[in-house]
Design an enzyme around this catalytic site. Sequence first.
Site, mmCIF file in Angstrom:
data_model
loop_
_atom_site.group_PDB
_atom_site.id
_atom_site.type_symbol
_atom_site.label_atom_id
_atom_site.label_comp_id
_atom_site.label_asym_id
_atom_site.label_seq_id
_atom_site.Cartn_x
_atom_site.Cartn_y
_atom_site.Cartn_z
ATOM 1 N N LYS A 114 0.725 -1.212 -0.030
ATOM 2 C CA LYS A 114 0.043 -0.013 -0.035
ATOM 3 C C LYS A 114 0.578 1.370 0.011
ATOM 4 C CE LYS A 114 -4.310 -1.550 1.853
ATOM 5 N NZ LYS A 114 -5.549 -1.105 2.983
ATOM 6 N N LYS A 197 -5.124 -9.831 -6.966
ATOM 7 C CA LYS A 197 -6.548 -9.891 -6.361
ATOM 8 C C LYS A 197 -7.446 -8.882 -6.683
ATOM 9 C CE LYS A 197 -5.745 -7.369 -1.944
ATOM 10 N NZ LYS A 197 -5.725 -6.852 -0.540
ATOM 11 N N LYS A 200 -10.613 -3.053 -4.037
ATOM 12 C CA LYS A 200 -11.300 -1.771 -3.948
ATOM 13 C C LYS A 200 -10.869 -0.603 -4.512
ATOM 14 C CE LYS A 200 -12.587 -2.764 0.728
ATOM 15 N NZ LYS A 200 -12.502 -2.287 1.961
HETATM 16 P P1 TYM Z 1 -10.904 -4.944 3.725
HETATM 17 O O1 TYM Z 1 -11.782 -3.842 4.157
HETATM 18 O O2 TYM Z 1 -9.675 -4.933 2.775
HETATM 19 O O3 TYM Z 1 -11.646 -6.381 3.130
HETATM 20 C C1 TYM Z 1 -12.487 -6.953 3.775
HETATM 21 C C2 TYM Z 1 -12.704 -8.480 3.801
HETATM 22 O O4 TYM Z 1 -12.753 -8.940 2.429
HETATM 23 C C3 TYM Z 1 -11.761 -9.774 2.038
HETATM 24 N N1 TYM Z 1 -11.263 -9.320 0.630
HETATM 25 C C4 TYM Z 1 -11.219 -10.626 -0.090
HETATM 26 N N2 TYM Z 1 -11.595 -11.865 -0.169
HETATM 27 C C5 TYM Z 1 -11.228 -12.529 -1.386
HETATM 28 N N3 TYM Z 1 -10.873 -12.146 -2.414
HETATM 29 C C6 TYM Z 1 -10.494 -10.682 -2.425
HETATM 30 N N4 TYM Z 1 -10.027 -10.209 -3.641
HETATM 31 C C7 TYM Z 1 -10.621 -9.850 -1.468
HETATM 32 N N5 TYM Z 1 -10.291 -8.496 -1.254
HETATM 33 C C8 TYM Z 1 -10.736 -8.413 0.205
HETATM 34 C C9 TYM Z 1 -10.421 -9.402 3.060
HETATM 35 O O5 TYM Z 1 -9.612 -10.563 3.497
HETATM 36 C C10 TYM Z 1 -11.507 -9.024 4.390
HETATM 37 O O6 TYM Z 1 -11.833 -10.271 4.981
HETATM 38 N N6 TYM Z 1 -7.988 -4.963 8.049
HETATM 39 C C11 TYM Z 1 -9.114 -5.458 7.403
HETATM 40 C C12 TYM Z 1 -10.376 -5.111 8.195
HETATM 41 C C13 TYM Z 1 -10.436 -5.324 9.651
HETATM 42 C C14 TYM Z 1 -10.362 -6.582 10.442
HETATM 43 C C15 TYM Z 1 -10.296 -6.198 11.644
HETATM 44 C C16 TYM Z 1 -10.799 -7.932 9.824
HETATM 45 C C17 TYM Z 1 -9.990 -4.336 10.571
HETATM 46 N N7 TYM Z 1 -10.103 -5.169 11.787
HETATM 47 C C18 TYM Z 1 -10.637 -7.368 12.589
HETATM 48 C C19 TYM Z 1 -10.929 -8.782 10.681
HETATM 49 C C20 TYM Z 1 -10.724 -8.697 11.989
HETATM 50 C C21 TYM Z 1 -9.359 -4.912 5.926
HETATM 51 O O7 TYM Z 1 -8.954 -3.966 5.774
HETATM 52 O O8 TYM Z 1 -10.056 -5.694 5.254
#
Ligand code: TYM
Length: 329
Positions: A114, A197, A200
């Site tokens: 990032k 992957k 967003k």
């Molecule tokens: P974030 O917001 O980037 O993504 C949310 C969830 O979507 C999953 N994900 C994917 N799964 C499959 N294929 C993809 N291309 C893909 N892109 C994203 C991510 O693995 C995630 O599960 N740091 C985390 C949010 C967070 C969190 C937490 C998660 C903050 N605190 C505590 C679990 C527990 C994040 O930025 O996810």
Amino acid sequence: MSKQRIFSGIQPSGNLHIGNYLGAIKNWVALQDQYESIFCVVDMHAITVPQDPEILRKKTIEIARIYLAAGIDPAQSTIFIQSHVKAHAELCWILNSVTARMGDMEKMTQFKDKSQKEGTERATVGLFDYPVLMAGDILLYDTQTVPVGQDQVQHVELARTLARRFNKRFGETFVVPEYFVKEEGKMIMGLDNPEKKMSKSAASEYNYISLMDNADDVRKKIRKAVTDSGEEIVYRDDKPALKNLINIYALLANISTQDVEKKFVGKRYGDFKNDLAETVVAFLVPFQKRMSEISDEDVLTVLRSGAKRAGEIAEKKMQEVKEKVGFII
Ligand code: TYM
């Protein structure tokens, strides 16, 4: 015996896409009967990169609405906004100070990715520290299992390390969490590049299918999705683009990847893509309708009661943590 607890969250930044749904939310819905579930909208994580305040507010509500429309039941699961429970910031600071080491943080690959665009010099300290905030999210609730996509596994592993280190120094305090990653949906790849992957923040909208896309967008994006050489519809590692599309198909149609292969024996890529597009549309149209039926007021009611419940659990844990590290209660 009481149910085990799961915790997970999503950042209210950018457009949620079917990767987020298939890698995370779909599994949460399936797990919520079996586990006591807490699902968070992590607005504090979102501000580690620049956000427009008005858009951030809208997206925060939108994510909660997506949870509800996807089938998270607020009568049995807790849904709340991270910044509504101040214990998240407090625990992050304590973990920063007494458990997290620079050596751990420098290994975090997501920060490297990032911060690459603008260079680490310009990245915020929050972006660097983001995995510790995430560890705090998880540890505050004595979470046993964290359902996430593959890209978050390293962060859950850091949470495990920090929990163990804290427990060793101050005595048993935190549950050491496990991650839950479902094989087929763990990393949905970009439609324009099956090596990376679905994201967003992708530069091209042809990378992803947003949960807000209309039927025409979906058809256009799937028609343009890259495919591999050859003609057969087969689920194989040497055909990464096709493998990704078959995964999406199988997960949305709730059938196995072998069944998708069987369904398209003797058919061409074009037939498969048309059918895939209609499968995505058949999922998105009713999903978006459900979203449109949930008012802002309904969402806010759920979020307020969620914050109250999450706050009670988190506050109790914070008392214990503060006492252990030597604060006066
Ligand atoms: P974030 O917001 O980037 O993504 C949310 C969830 O979507 C999953 N994900 C994917 N799964 C499959 N294929 C993809 N291309 C893909 N892109 C994203 C991510 O693995 C995630 O599960 N740091 C985390 C949010 C967070 C969190 C937490 C998660 C903050 N605190 C505590 C679990 C527990 C994040 O930025 O996810």
